[in-house]
Design an enzyme around this catalytic site. Structure first.
Site, PDB file in Angstrom:
ATOM      1  N   GLY A 133       0.854  -1.197   0.000  1.00 38.59           N
ATOM      2  CA  GLY A 133       0.000   0.000   0.000  1.00 38.59           C
ATOM      3  C   GLY A 133       0.881   1.235   0.000  1.00 38.59           C
ATOM      4  N   GLY A 162      -0.200   4.685   0.029  1.00 41.46           N
ATOM      5  CA  GLY A 162      -0.805   5.957   0.426  1.00 41.46           C
ATOM      6  C   GLY A 162       0.124   6.630   1.438  1.00 41.46           C
ATOM      7  CG  HIS A 181     -18.052  13.294   6.969  1.00 47.29           C
ATOM      8  ND1 HIS A 181     -18.790  14.440   6.872  1.00 47.29           N
ATOM      9  CD2 HIS A 181     -16.791  13.676   7.279  1.00 47.29           C
ATOM     10  CE1 HIS A 181     -18.006  15.483   7.112  1.00 47.29           C
ATOM     11  NE2 HIS A 181     -16.792  15.047   7.355  1.00 47.29           N
ATOM     12  NE  ARG A 187     -15.465  14.034  10.682  1.00 49.76           N
ATOM     13  CZ  ARG A 187     -14.374  13.864   9.985  1.00 49.76           C
ATOM     14  NH1 ARG A 187     -13.973  12.644   9.642  1.00 49.76           N
ATOM     15  NH2 ARG A 187     -13.648  14.886   9.597  1.00 49.76           N
ATOM     16  CD  GLU A 215      -9.674   4.785   6.481  1.00 48.58           C
ATOM     17  OE1 GLU A 215      -9.153   5.713   5.834  1.00 48.58           O
ATOM     18  OE2 GLU A 215     -10.885   4.503   6.411  1.00 48.58           O
TER      19      GLU A 215
HETATM   20  C1  LIG Z   1     -12.883  12.386   1.026  1.00 47.14           C
HETATM   21  C2  LIG Z   1     -11.991  12.148   2.208  1.00 47.14           C
HETATM   22  C3  LIG Z   1     -11.460  13.224   2.901  1.00 47.14           C
HETATM   23  C4  LIG Z   1     -10.643  13.023   4.009  1.00 47.14           C
HETATM   24  N1  LIG Z   1     -10.126  14.095   4.660  1.00 47.14           N
HETATM   25  C5  LIG Z   1      -9.316  13.907   5.721  1.00 47.14           C
HETATM   26  C6  LIG Z   1      -8.720  15.033   6.385  1.00 47.14           C
HETATM   27  O1  LIG Z   1      -8.925  16.180   6.008  1.00 47.14           O
HETATM   28  N2  LIG Z   1      -7.913  14.773   7.452  1.00 47.14           N
HETATM   29  C7  LIG Z   1      -7.653  13.509   7.902  1.00 47.14           C
HETATM   30  O2  LIG Z   1      -6.912  13.360   8.884  1.00 47.14           O
HETATM   31  N3  LIG Z   1      -8.179  12.429   7.257  1.00 47.14           N
HETATM   32  C8  LIG Z   1      -8.982  12.602   6.186  1.00 47.14           C
HETATM   33  N4  LIG Z   1      -9.512  11.505   5.531  1.00 47.14           N
HETATM   34  C9  LIG Z   1      -9.069  10.159   5.927  1.00 47.14           C
HETATM   35  C10 LIG Z   1      -7.641   9.909   5.408  1.00 47.14           C
HETATM   36  O3  LIG Z   1      -7.500  10.496   4.142  1.00 47.14           O
HETATM   37  C11 LIG Z   1      -7.302   8.433   5.314  1.00 47.14           C
HETATM   38  O4  LIG Z   1      -7.672   7.769   6.476  1.00 47.14           O
HETATM   39  C12 LIG Z   1      -5.797   8.249   5.113  1.00 47.14           C
HETATM   40  O5  LIG Z   1      -5.362   9.012   4.015  1.00 47.14           O
HETATM   41  C13 LIG Z   1      -5.495   6.790   4.902  1.00 47.14           C
HETATM   42  O6  LIG Z   1      -4.175   6.645   4.472  1.00 47.14           O
HETATM   43  P1  LIG Z   1      -3.601   5.184   4.245  1.00 47.14           P
HETATM   44  O7  LIG Z   1      -2.196   5.335   3.790  1.00 47.14           O
HETATM   45  O8  LIG Z   1      -3.845   4.353   5.431  1.00 47.14           O
HETATM   46  O9  LIG Z   1      -4.505   4.562   3.088  1.00 47.14           O
HETATM   47  P2  LIG Z   1      -4.758   4.980   1.561  1.00 47.14           P
HETATM   48  O10 LIG Z   1      -4.342   6.342   1.230  1.00 47.14           O
HETATM   49  O11 LIG Z   1      -6.157   4.598   1.309  1.00 47.14           O
HETATM   50  O12 LIG Z   1      -3.780   4.005   0.764  1.00 47.14           O
HETATM   51  C14 LIG Z   1      -4.027   2.627   0.654  1.00 47.14           C
HETATM   52  C15 LIG Z   1      -3.032   2.038  -0.328  1.00 47.14           C
HETATM   53  O13 LIG Z   1      -3.161   0.623  -0.329  1.00 47.14           O
HETATM   54  C16 LIG Z   1      -3.263   0.149  -1.657  1.00 47.14           C
HETATM   55  N5  LIG Z   1      -3.991  -1.117  -1.621  1.00 47.14           N
HETATM   56  C17 LIG Z   1      -5.269  -1.349  -1.248  1.00 47.14           C
HETATM   57  N6  LIG Z   1      -5.532  -2.665  -1.340  1.00 47.14           N
HETATM   58  C18 LIG Z   1      -4.399  -3.266  -1.776  1.00 47.14           C
HETATM   59  C19 LIG Z   1      -4.043  -4.611  -2.071  1.00 47.14           C
HETATM   60  N7  LIG Z   1      -4.916  -5.608  -1.938  1.00 47.14           N
HETATM   61  N8  LIG Z   1      -2.788  -4.876  -2.507  1.00 47.14           N
HETATM   62  C20 LIG Z   1      -1.879  -3.862  -2.644  1.00 47.14           C
HETATM   63  N9  LIG Z   1      -2.160  -2.581  -2.364  1.00 47.14           N
HETATM   64  C21 LIG Z   1      -3.403  -2.294  -1.943  1.00 47.14           C
HETATM   65  C22 LIG Z   1      -3.970   1.286  -2.390  1.00 47.14           C
HETATM   66  O14 LIG Z   1      -3.803   1.180  -3.772  1.00 47.14           O
HETATM   67  C23 LIG Z   1      -3.241   2.486  -1.774  1.00 47.14           C
HETATM   68  O15 LIG Z   1      -1.994   2.645  -2.386  1.00 47.14           O
HETATM   69  C24 LIG Z   1     -10.342  11.704   4.433  1.00 47.14           C
HETATM   70  C25 LIG Z   1     -10.872  10.615   3.739  1.00 47.14           C
HETATM   71  C26 LIG Z   1     -11.694  10.826   2.637  1.00 47.14           C
HETATM   72  C27 LIG Z   1     -12.266   9.656   1.908  1.00 47.14           C
END
Ligand SMILES: Cc1cc2nc3c(=O)[nH]c(=O)nc-3n(C[C@H](O)[C@H](O)[C@H](O)COP(=O)(O)OP(=O)(O)OC[C@H]3O[C@@H](n4cnc5c(N)ncnc54)[C@H](O)[C@@H]3O)c2cc1C
Length: 550
Positions: free
Chosen positions: A8, A10, A233, A282, A363
């Site tokens: 992942g 992100g 939300h 929320r 997340e």
């Molecule tokens: C519209 C919106 C607005 C938001 N605004 C805010 C904000 O203002 N402030 C805040 O704190 N939070 C906010 N959030 C929440 C926050 O953005 C997320 O919780 C956070 O960015 C998650 O980051 P992450 O790296 O855990 O996951 P993600 O950014 O979701 O990345 C997940 C990664 O895993 C990869 N992946 C998924 N499944 C697989 C698999 N099976 N095999 C390989 N790779 C895989 C994906 O391709 C991606 O690269 C918001 C969320 C949304 C939806």
């Protein structure tokens, strides 16, 4: 340890990869799509931090107390303290790697109010905080890529863990370009696969976050936690494809929620909760909206066009683009929608799962947010968790030996080949759609025993069929093989919700509307050959009672 596999890319995955590389580890960073398309880029509102020189009365303890209180005191105080104590350092790190935060009229880093906060502490980059942070992290990843410390693998999807006797040795990865499974051994594996949007179909988030990795690893013995807590939300704009988020910044800037009765506006949140009513957490706002059972509107027009353009331009643009609404003149029709998952992998203080050398961050892990997450805390937790896991991994001695998983890999290859032999098109997408319908209906803002039992019956039926169906060769292979994992996770979520016979945070049961002492703990769920078992873990903490934070 030497070799780390991060799954992942992100914000959490990249933060972990960068910190691992800084600490001298070799990282393979796997994702199906480039980081520019991860859900993290959608984050607009901001990231929480307490800066020493910009606190205006705010303190780390206030941040800790707000986070614990907002989450129904379900998280560990020690863990939340760790998160909040490093928030200033994390903001400075982001600035150092090129994230440009907005400044106020006095040239200070600007901050805004988000729900459940005793002080303004959400820092933002115009209307694109997530995008800016992702861009800065990508540059860092590229820097370490050039130095040979990080290898990026695109179009690659997690298939399963290489797990034996409670230890993880790597993962099977499906490469969509070669259409083959590949065995990647590693000293540590870090899951950073985001939330579980696919379970619900239409949400504010990305369908890339489907929960498959959680469901698959759960089937392989990894414990999950607090799955019943799903954040709705309160303010989203319904469009054809998805529910677009109206950032909490709109309420932070003074936005007011109302419904119409006898030709008059009823500001129901202010009527019930007073001055700060619109900025309640929320879970509370969404539940109130559900209970009043009327069309709800959000008004920001009184700010005037100039302030709206300056403070919440993304909200203005989104409403104009998708619904032709000019928010400087008319209110926004809003509805609650699935947005964030407080539940996920159960992890230790250092983000390790119950399987040794298997970590989870961002997340996909359940950690700091308890029964309800505060806005702005998720980006912070994603970066902090990534760093924390990296630091733990770097401090451990590695082991060059690993068991041979070639037999396992060959068997899994055979399964994919067998199932991909027919030209079936219909069932995979159809079952995914049915699942989303079931989850929206039976696991809404308000649930009860009957709805949860219905959901379980339906998902069990989909699971039985999923094992039998052939794959749809017109889509990514991943879309096919992920189905069983996704359904298993859905079943686990419903089980957790059924077994918590009380209401707390984002989990509201109409048949058990009160919070109960006997449920004052987190839920851990495990899987053993089709049997789902839940048990309580830890006790609910108490308020740290910093009077200024109330
Ligand atoms: C519209 C919106 C607005 C938001 N605004 C805010 C904000 O203002 N402030 C805040 O704190 N939070 C906010 N959030 C929440 C926050 O953005 C997320 O919780 C956070 O960015 C998650 O980051 P992450 O790296 O855990 O996951 P993600 O950014 O979701 O990345 C997940 C990664 O895993 C990869 N992946 C998924 N499944 C697989 C698999 N099976 N095999 C390989 N790779 C895989 C994906 O391709 C991606 O690269 C918001 C969320 C949304 C939806």
């Amino acid at each position: 340890m030497k070799d780390v596999l991060v799954i992942g890319s992100g914000i959490s995955g990249m933060s972990c990869a960068v910190r691992c590389a800084e600490l001298g580890l070799n990282v393979t960073l796997v994702s199906p799509f480039p980081s520019e398309r991860a859900q993290s880029v959608m984050a607009a509102g901001g990231i929480n931090a307490v800066l020493e020189d910009n606190g205006e009365g705010d303190t780390v303890l206030c941040h800790v107390e707000d986070t614990l209180r907002g989450g129904g005191y379900l998280s560990s105080e020690e863990e939340v303290k760790g998160l909040c104590e490093r928030s200033g350092e994390i903001l400075r790190f982001l600035e150092r790697i090129g994230t440009v935060f907005s400044v106020d009229e006095n040239g200070k880093t600007a901050k805004r109010a988000f729900g459940g906060q005793s002080h303004k502490r959400t820092y933002y980059c115009g209307a694109s905080t997530g995008k800016q942070i992702v861009s800065s992290l990508i540059m860092e990843v590229r820097h370490f890529e050039a130095a040979g410390k990080i290898t990026r693998r695109l179009w690659s999807c997690f298939h399963s863990g290489l797990i034996l006797d409670g230890v993880c040795y790597g993962a099977l990865i499906y490469d969509e370009t070669t259409r083959k499974l590949e065995t990647i051994y590693a000293d540590a594996v870090v899951m950073a696969t985001g939330g579980q949007n696919t379970l619900f179909g239409k949400t504010t988030g990305s369908t890339q976050c489907d929960g498959y990795a959680q469901g698959q690893l759960f089937r392989q013995g990894v414990e999950l936690k607090n799955l019943e807590f799903i954040q709705y939300h309160p303010t989203t704009l319904v469009t054809g494809q998805k529910n677009m988020l109206i950032s909490e910044a709109a309420r932070g800037e003074g936005g007011r929620l109302f419904y119409m009765e006898n030709g008059k506006r009823v500001y129901f949140m202010e009527d019930k909760y007073g001055e700060k009513g619109n900025l309640m957490t929320r879970d509370v706002v969404s539940r109130e909206m559900f209970l009043v059972n009327k069309d709800i509107w959000l008004d920001v027009s009184f700010l005037g066009e100039r302030l709206i353009r300056r403070r919440i331009p993304e909200v203005m643009e989104l409403c104009r683009k998708y619904r032709g609404i000019d928010i400087s003149k008319e209110p926004i029709p809003v509805t609650p929608s699935v947005h964030f998952f407080m539940g996920g992998f159960a992890v230790s203080l250092d983000h390790e799962t119950n399987i040794r050398n298997l970590f989870a961050v961002g997340e996909c892990a359940s950690k700091y947010h308890g029964a309800n997450r505060l806005g702005g805390n998720s980006l912070l937790a994603a970066i902090y968790g990534g760093m924390k896991a990296a630091e733990e991994i770097a401090g451990r001695a590695g082991d060059d030996k690993h068991p041979d998983f070639s037999g396992y890999a060959a068997r899994q290859t055979q399964v994919l080949e067998e199932k991909g032999k027919t030209e079936s098109r219909f069932p995979v997408a159809y079952i995914r759609d049915l699942l989303a319908e079931t989850m929206q209906k039976d696991l809404g803002i308000v649930r009860n025993e009957e709805s949860l039992d219905n959901g379980i019956t339906d998902v069990d039926y989909y699971l039985e069929n999923a094992d039998r169906i052939q794959y749809d060769n017109s889509v990514m292979t991943y879309f096919n093989y992920s189905l069983t994992g996704i359904l298993t996770l859905a079943r686990a979520v419903l089980t957790c919700a059924k077994n918590r016979r009380e209401s707390r945070g984002a989990h509201y049961r109409s048949d058990y509307p009160e919070m109960k002492e006997e449920y004052a703990s987190s839920t851990i769920i495990s899987y053993d050959d089709g049997v789902y078992r839940t048990r309580p873990e830890g006790n609910v903490g108490t308020s740290i009672n910093t009077e200024r934070c109330i």
